[in-house]
Design a protein around this motif. Structure first.
Motif, PDB file in Angstrom:
ATOM      1  N   GLU A  21       0.706  15.304  -4.684  1.00  0.00           N
ATOM      2  CA  GLU A  21       0.179  16.138  -5.759  1.00  0.00           C
ATOM      3  C   GLU A  21      -0.375  15.253  -6.866  1.00  0.00           C
ATOM      4  OE1 GLU A  21       1.681  19.664  -8.821  1.00  0.00           O
ATOM      5  OE2 GLU A  21       2.979  19.035  -7.169  1.00  0.00           O
ATOM      6  N   VAL A  22      -1.630  15.492  -7.204  1.00  0.00           N
ATOM      7  CA  VAL A  22      -2.275  14.695  -8.243  1.00  0.00           C
ATOM      8  C   VAL A  22      -1.496  14.811  -9.556  1.00  0.00           C
ATOM      9  CG1 VAL A  22      -4.376  14.446  -9.639  1.00  0.00           C
ATOM     10  CG2 VAL A  22      -4.551  14.882  -7.182  1.00  0.00           C
ATOM     11  N   GLY A  23      -1.256  13.665 -10.166  1.00  0.00           N
ATOM     12  CA  GLY A  23      -0.572  13.637 -11.448  1.00  0.00           C
ATOM     13  C   GLY A  23       0.944  13.626 -11.347  1.00  0.00           C
ATOM     14  N   LYS A  24       1.469  13.767 -10.151  1.00  0.00           N
ATOM     15  CA  LYS A  24       2.925  13.748  -9.967  1.00  0.00           C
ATOM     16  C   LYS A  24       3.323  12.619  -9.010  1.00  0.00           C
ATOM     17  CE  LYS A  24       4.296  18.442 -11.202  1.00  0.00           C
ATOM     18  NZ  LYS A  24       3.463  18.415 -12.359  1.00  0.00           N
ATOM     19  N   ALA A  25       3.008  12.788  -7.761  1.00  0.00           N
ATOM     20  CA  ALA A  25       3.290  11.757  -6.761  1.00  0.00           C
ATOM     21  C   ALA A  25       2.205  11.844  -5.696  1.00  0.00           C
ATOM     22  CB  ALA A  25       4.663  11.954  -6.141  1.00  0.00           C
ATOM     23  N   ALA A  26       1.395  10.819  -5.596  1.00  0.00           N
ATOM     24  CA  ALA A  26       0.266  10.862  -4.669  1.00  0.00           C
ATOM     25  C   ALA A  26       0.017   9.471  -4.106  1.00  0.00           C
ATOM     26  CB  ALA A  26      -0.982  11.369  -5.383  1.00  0.00           C
ATOM     27  N   HIS A  27      -0.417   9.447  -2.850  1.00  0.00           N
ATOM     28  CA  HIS A  27      -0.803   8.168  -2.269  1.00  0.00           C
ATOM     29  C   HIS A  27      -1.830   8.384  -1.170  1.00  0.00           C
ATOM     30  CE1 HIS A  27       2.365   9.477   0.560  1.00  0.00           C
ATOM     31  NE2 HIS A  27       1.687   8.777   1.461  1.00  0.00           N
ATOM     32  N   CYS A  28      -2.538   7.321  -0.856  1.00  0.00           N
ATOM     33  CA  CYS A  28      -3.539   7.359   0.204  1.00  0.00           C
ATOM     34  C   CYS A  28      -2.823   7.340   1.558  1.00  0.00           C
ATOM     35  CB  CYS A  28      -4.462   6.157   0.085  1.00  0.00           C
ATOM     36  SG  CYS A  28      -5.671   6.069   1.432  1.00  0.00           S
ATOM     37  N   GLY A  29      -3.154   8.313   2.398  1.00  0.00           N
ATOM     38  CA  GLY A  29      -2.537   8.374   3.715  1.00  0.00           C
ATOM     39  C   GLY A  29      -3.146   7.416   4.720  1.00  0.00           C
ATOM     40  N   VAL A  30      -4.227   6.763   4.336  1.00  0.00           N
ATOM     41  CA  VAL A  30      -4.909   5.842   5.253  1.00  0.00           C
ATOM     42  C   VAL A  30      -5.211   4.524   4.541  1.00  0.00           C
ATOM     43  CG1 VAL A  30      -5.858   7.677   6.712  1.00  0.00           C
ATOM     44  CG2 VAL A  30      -7.154   6.920   4.712  1.00  0.00           C
ATOM     45  N   TYR A  31      -4.253   4.090   3.755  1.00  0.00           N
ATOM     46  CA  TYR A  31      -4.470   2.965   2.838  1.00  0.00           C
ATOM     47  C   TYR A  31      -5.044   1.729   3.540  1.00  0.00           C
ATOM     48  CZ  TYR A  31      -3.509  -0.195  -1.044  1.00  0.00           C
ATOM     49  OH  TYR A  31      -3.627  -1.100  -2.067  1.00  0.00           O
ATOM     50  N   ASP A  32      -4.508   1.407   4.700  1.00  0.00           N
ATOM     51  CA  ASP A  32      -4.940   0.169   5.365  1.00  0.00           C
ATOM     52  C   ASP A  32      -6.345   0.251   5.949  1.00  0.00           C
ATOM     53  OD1 ASP A  32      -2.542  -1.008   4.734  1.00  0.00           O
ATOM     54  OD2 ASP A  32      -1.614  -0.586   6.678  1.00  0.00           O
ATOM     55  N   VAL A  33      -6.855   1.455   6.090  1.00  0.00           N
ATOM     56  CA  VAL A  33      -8.187   1.599   6.685  1.00  0.00           C
ATOM     57  C   VAL A  33      -9.121   2.369   5.749  1.00  0.00           C
ATOM     58  CG1 VAL A  33      -7.420   1.369   9.071  1.00  0.00           C
ATOM     59  CG2 VAL A  33      -7.424   3.637   8.012  1.00  0.00           C
ATOM     60  N   ARG A  34      -8.824   2.367   4.473  1.00  0.00           N
ATOM     61  CA  ARG A  34      -9.662   3.094   3.520  1.00  0.00           C
ATOM     62  C   ARG A  34     -11.005   2.380   3.371  1.00  0.00           C
ATOM     63  NH1 ARG A  34      -6.601  -0.438   0.904  1.00  0.00           N
ATOM     64  NH2 ARG A  34      -6.931  -1.040  -1.282  1.00  0.00           N
ATOM     65  N   PRO A  35     -12.024   3.107   2.957  1.00  0.00           N
ATOM     66  CA  PRO A  35     -13.374   2.525   2.876  1.00  0.00           C
ATOM     67  C   PRO A  35     -13.600   1.713   1.597  1.00  0.00           C
ATOM     68  CG  PRO A  35     -13.459   4.827   2.275  1.00  0.00           C
ATOM     69  CD  PRO A  35     -12.029   4.561   2.681  1.00  0.00           C
ATOM     70  N   SER A  36     -14.736   1.067   1.543  1.00  0.00           N
ATOM     71  CA  SER A  36     -15.015   0.128   0.453  1.00  0.00           C
ATOM     72  C   SER A  36     -14.988   0.754  -0.943  1.00  0.00           C
ATOM     73  CB  SER A  36     -16.349  -0.587   0.683  1.00  0.00           C
ATOM     74  OG  SER A  36     -17.405   0.340   0.804  1.00  0.00           O
ATOM     75  N   PRO A  37     -15.483   1.988  -1.152  1.00  0.00           N
ATOM     76  CA  PRO A  37     -15.416   2.512  -2.524  1.00  0.00           C
ATOM     77  C   PRO A  37     -13.983   2.602  -3.040  1.00  0.00           C
ATOM     78  CG  PRO A  37     -16.858   3.867  -1.165  1.00  0.00           C
ATOM     79  CD  PRO A  37     -16.143   2.926  -0.238  1.00  0.00           C
ATOM     80  N   CYS A  38     -13.040   2.804  -2.133  1.00  0.00           N
ATOM     81  CA  CYS A  38     -11.643   2.908  -2.551  1.00  0.00           C
ATOM     82  C   CYS A  38     -11.070   1.534  -2.904  1.00  0.00           C
ATOM     83  CB  CYS A  38     -10.825   3.575  -1.457  1.00  0.00           C
ATOM     84  SG  CYS A  38     -11.551   5.126  -0.893  1.00  0.00           S
ATOM     85  N   HIS A  39     -11.580   0.495  -2.246  1.00  0.00           N
ATOM     86  CA  HIS A  39     -11.195  -0.865  -2.639  1.00  0.00           C
ATOM     87  C   HIS A  39     -11.804  -1.198  -4.002  1.00  0.00           C
ATOM     88  CE1 HIS A  39      -9.468  -2.475   1.157  1.00  0.00           C
ATOM     89  NE2 HIS A  39     -10.219  -1.538   1.708  1.00  0.00           N
ATOM     90  N   ASP A  40     -13.027  -0.716  -4.217  1.00  0.00           N
ATOM     91  CA  ASP A  40     -13.772  -1.122  -5.413  1.00  0.00           C
ATOM     92  C   ASP A  40     -13.251  -0.466  -6.686  1.00  0.00           C
ATOM     93  OD1 ASP A  40     -15.328  -2.617  -3.736  1.00  0.00           O
ATOM     94  OD2 ASP A  40     -16.992  -1.183  -3.661  1.00  0.00           O
ATOM     95  N   LEU A  41     -12.739   0.747  -6.579  1.00  0.00           N
ATOM     96  CA  LEU A  41     -12.283   1.442  -7.793  1.00  0.00           C
ATOM     97  C   LEU A  41     -10.914   0.892  -8.206  1.00  0.00           C
ATOM     98  CD1 LEU A  41     -12.668   5.243  -8.493  1.00  0.00           C
ATOM     99  CD2 LEU A  41     -10.996   3.787  -9.623  1.00  0.00           C
ATOM    100  N   GLN A  42     -10.921   0.131  -9.262  1.00  0.00           N
ATOM    101  CA  GLN A  42      -9.700  -0.539  -9.717  1.00  0.00           C
ATOM    102  C   GLN A  42      -9.014   0.281 -10.809  1.00  0.00           C
ATOM    103  OE1 GLN A  42      -8.424  -3.635  -8.658  1.00  0.00           O
ATOM    104  NE2 GLN A  42      -9.890  -3.301  -6.998  1.00  0.00           N
ATOM    105  N   PRO A  43      -7.703   0.315 -10.803  1.00  0.00           N
ATOM    106  CA  PRO A  43      -6.994   0.946 -11.918  1.00  0.00           C
ATOM    107  C   PRO A  43      -7.289   0.184 -13.215  1.00  0.00           C
ATOM    108  CG  PRO A  43      -5.493   0.379 -10.119  1.00  0.00           C
ATOM    109  CD  PRO A  43      -6.793  -0.280  -9.817  1.00  0.00           C
TER     110      PRO A  43
END
Ligand code: SF4
Ligand code: SF4
Length: 114
Positions: A62-84
């Motif tokens: 759930e956004v804003g509570k507890a969330a994570h990427c379910g495919v973290y190891d194979v996520r695409p480049s835009p997800c690598h690029d967006l830094q906290p």
């Protein structure tokens, strides 16, 4: 301390996550093509993100509570690029904008203080 992204997930529910189809396993890459949909002759996007109210179908929780990427190891480049914001000492307007959209304040350096 829990990483701020694990209490957020806002960017995965704000932006269209589009990238070249060759990042998918159908093109020799690692992103499962089954998790994407056709966008244009060169690009695909993560399912669920090309919508008026985007939410990547690979986002778990759930956004804003507890969330994570379910495919973290194979996520695409835009997800690598967006830094906290401020994790590496630099601002991230995309992170700020996504958090504000979901009613959360932008991160500050204090969010990464030990
Ligand atoms: S919006 Fe920022 S804090 Fe939230 S998950 Fe994305 S990068 Fe992390
Ligand atoms: S693939 Fe993962 S990191 Fe990228 S938008 Fe989807 S849930 Fe977020």
């Amino acid at each position: 301390m829990t990483h701020p992204c694990l209490r957020c997930g806002a960017c995965c529910a704000t932006y269209r996550v589009a990238f070249h189809w060759m990042e998918t396993d159908a093109g020799g890459g690692i992103v499962p093509a089954a998790l994407t949909e056709h966008l244009d002759p060169h690009r695909v996007n993560m399912h669920g993100t090309n919508a008026y109210e985007p939410r990547c179908r690979s986002l778990v929780g759930e956004v804003g509570k507890a969330a994570h990427c379910g495919v973290y190891d194979v996520r695409p480049s835009p997800c690598h690029d967006l830094q906290p914001a401020w994790e590496n000492g630099t601002p991230s307007p995309q992170c700020d904008k996504a958090r504000l959209r979901h009613g959360m304040p932008p991160l500050t350096p204090a969010d990464f203080a030990l």
